[in-house]
Scaffold this motif. Structure first.
Motif, PDB file in Angstrom:
ATOM      1  N   ASN A  50       6.439  -2.532  -8.428  1.00 28.87           N
ATOM      2  CA  ASN A  50       5.820  -3.374  -7.407  1.00 28.87           C
ATOM      3  C   ASN A  50       4.331  -3.452  -7.675  1.00 28.87           C
ATOM      4  OD1 ASN A  50       7.731  -4.140  -5.069  1.00 28.87           O
ATOM      5  ND2 ASN A  50       8.231  -1.997  -5.466  1.00 28.87           N
ATOM      6  N   CYS A  52       0.649  -2.723  -6.782  1.00 30.02           N
ATOM      7  CA  CYS A  52       0.076  -1.559  -6.099  1.00 30.02           C
ATOM      8  C   CYS A  52      -1.410  -1.768  -5.852  1.00 30.02           C
ATOM      9  CB  CYS A  52       0.286  -0.293  -6.935  1.00 30.02           C
ATOM     10  SG  CYS A  52       2.009   0.192  -7.058  1.00 30.02           S
ATOM     11  N   THR A  84       5.647   5.583   0.392  1.00 27.07           N
ATOM     12  CA  THR A  84       5.184   4.307  -0.159  1.00 27.07           C
ATOM     13  C   THR A  84       3.973   4.490  -1.073  1.00 27.07           C
ATOM     14  OG1 THR A  84       3.723   3.884   1.734  1.00 27.07           O
ATOM     15  CG2 THR A  84       5.976   3.024   1.872  1.00 27.07           C
ATOM     16  N   SER A  85       3.543   5.732  -1.231  1.00 24.98           N
ATOM     17  CA  SER A  85       2.344   5.990  -2.032  1.00 24.98           C
ATOM     18  C   SER A  85       2.642   6.947  -3.179  1.00 24.98           C
ATOM     19  CB  SER A  85       1.222   6.560  -1.157  1.00 24.98           C
ATOM     20  OG  SER A  85       1.575   7.848  -0.703  1.00 24.98           O
ATOM     21  N   LYS A 115       3.204  -2.398  -2.731  1.00 23.18           N
ATOM     22  CA  LYS A 115       3.261  -3.529  -1.800  1.00 23.18           C
ATOM     23  C   LYS A 115       4.325  -4.526  -2.256  1.00 23.18           C
ATOM     24  CE  LYS A 115      -0.506  -2.443   0.631  1.00 23.18           C
ATOM     25  NZ  LYS A 115      -0.501  -2.305   2.075  1.00 23.18           N
ATOM     26  N   ASP A 116       4.916  -5.221  -1.266  1.00 21.14           N
ATOM     27  CA  ASP A 116       5.847  -6.294  -1.616  1.00 21.14           C
ATOM     28  C   ASP A 116       5.075  -7.607  -1.722  1.00 21.14           C
ATOM     29  OD1 ASP A 116       5.463  -7.267   0.986  1.00 21.14           O
ATOM     30  OD2 ASP A 116       7.440  -6.635   1.692  1.00 21.14           O
ATOM     31  N   GLY A 119       2.635  -8.313   1.028  1.00 21.34           N
ATOM     32  CA  GLY A 119       1.573  -7.345   1.280  1.00 21.34           C
ATOM     33  C   GLY A 119       1.982  -6.176   2.150  1.00 21.34           C
ATOM     34  N   LYS A 120       3.273  -6.027   2.399  1.00 18.16           N
ATOM     35  CA  LYS A 120       3.773  -4.913   3.204  1.00 18.16           C
ATOM     36  C   LYS A 120       4.070  -3.712   2.306  1.00 18.16           C
ATOM     37  CE  LYS A 120       4.082  -7.366   7.025  1.00 18.16           C
ATOM     38  NZ  LYS A 120       2.975  -7.300   7.926  1.00 18.16           N
ATOM     39  N   ASN A 121       3.831  -2.503   2.829  1.00 17.59           N
ATOM     40  CA  ASN A 121       4.153  -1.288   2.078  1.00 17.59           C
ATOM     41  C   ASN A 121       5.650  -1.217   1.815  1.00 17.59           C
ATOM     42  OD1 ASN A 121       1.474  -0.761   2.554  1.00 17.59           O
ATOM     43  ND2 ASN A 121       1.798   1.137   3.649  1.00 17.59           N
TER      44      ASN A 121
END
Length: 181
Positions: A50, A52, A84-85, A115-116, A119-121
């Protein structure tokens, strides 16, 4: 889903040119920081598959100057995965191409968030810890996160107690002349 750390490791080497130097003739720290951010992004994106973004950078110490004409090698590896990190460890070495001498110039830790397309985690794959060194790096990342939480709490404006720090300021290159509370 789990991935090995080796699946997303990245190494890049670049020749340092005069255009990368600062006024003292050494390679500009800002240029090196830019390279570090790029390799951290590449490593995190490769691991998560994705886009990042950089959430934070932990401790950037420039240990040795880098000279024009040297080769700089940056190595990036996933040290920690959360939901997500990821914490990406970045190590920088310079090499004098005439003498072969190598110097460790910097190690730093970038927290990157996946991020998708909106822009969402998004969740990231975990990592397989198959050596003692990998377990150490993972545990060290957890410890750094805890230290950061403790640091930010103690120095919040609403929580700060100046009296606790006055003794430590006595031998510093500063003079306290308060005009307001």
């Amino acid at each position: 889903m789990l991935r090995t750390i080796e699946e997303s490791q990245i190494t890049i080497t670049q020749l340092m040119l005069p255009s990368h130097s600062n006024f003292s003739g050494k390679i500009h720290g800002g240029f090196i920081l830019g390279l570090m951010d790029q390799i951290a992004f590449a490593c995190a994106s490769k691991h998560s598959r994705n886009y990042c973004v950089t959430a934070s950078v932990n401790k950037v110490d420039f240990l040795n100057p880098i000279e024009v004409g040297e080769l700089v090698t940056l190595k990036a590896s996933v040290n920690y995965t959360g939901k997500t990190s990821m914490v990406i460890g970045v190590r920088i070495e310079s090499e004098n191409i005439q003498t072969g001498e190598k110097k460790h110039c910097n190690s730093s830790y970038f927290t990157m968030v996946a991020k998708d397309e909106n822009g969402k985690n998004v969740p990231v794959p975990g990592i397989i810890l198959d050596t003692k060194n990998k377990v150490r790096r993972f545990a060290r990342s957890i410890a750094r996160q805890e230290q950061a939480k403790n640091r930010t709490t103690a120095f919040r404006t609403s929580e700060f107690k100046m009296e606790l720090y006055l003794d430590s300021l006595k031998d510093q290159n500063a003079k306290i002349e308060l005009t307001e509370n």
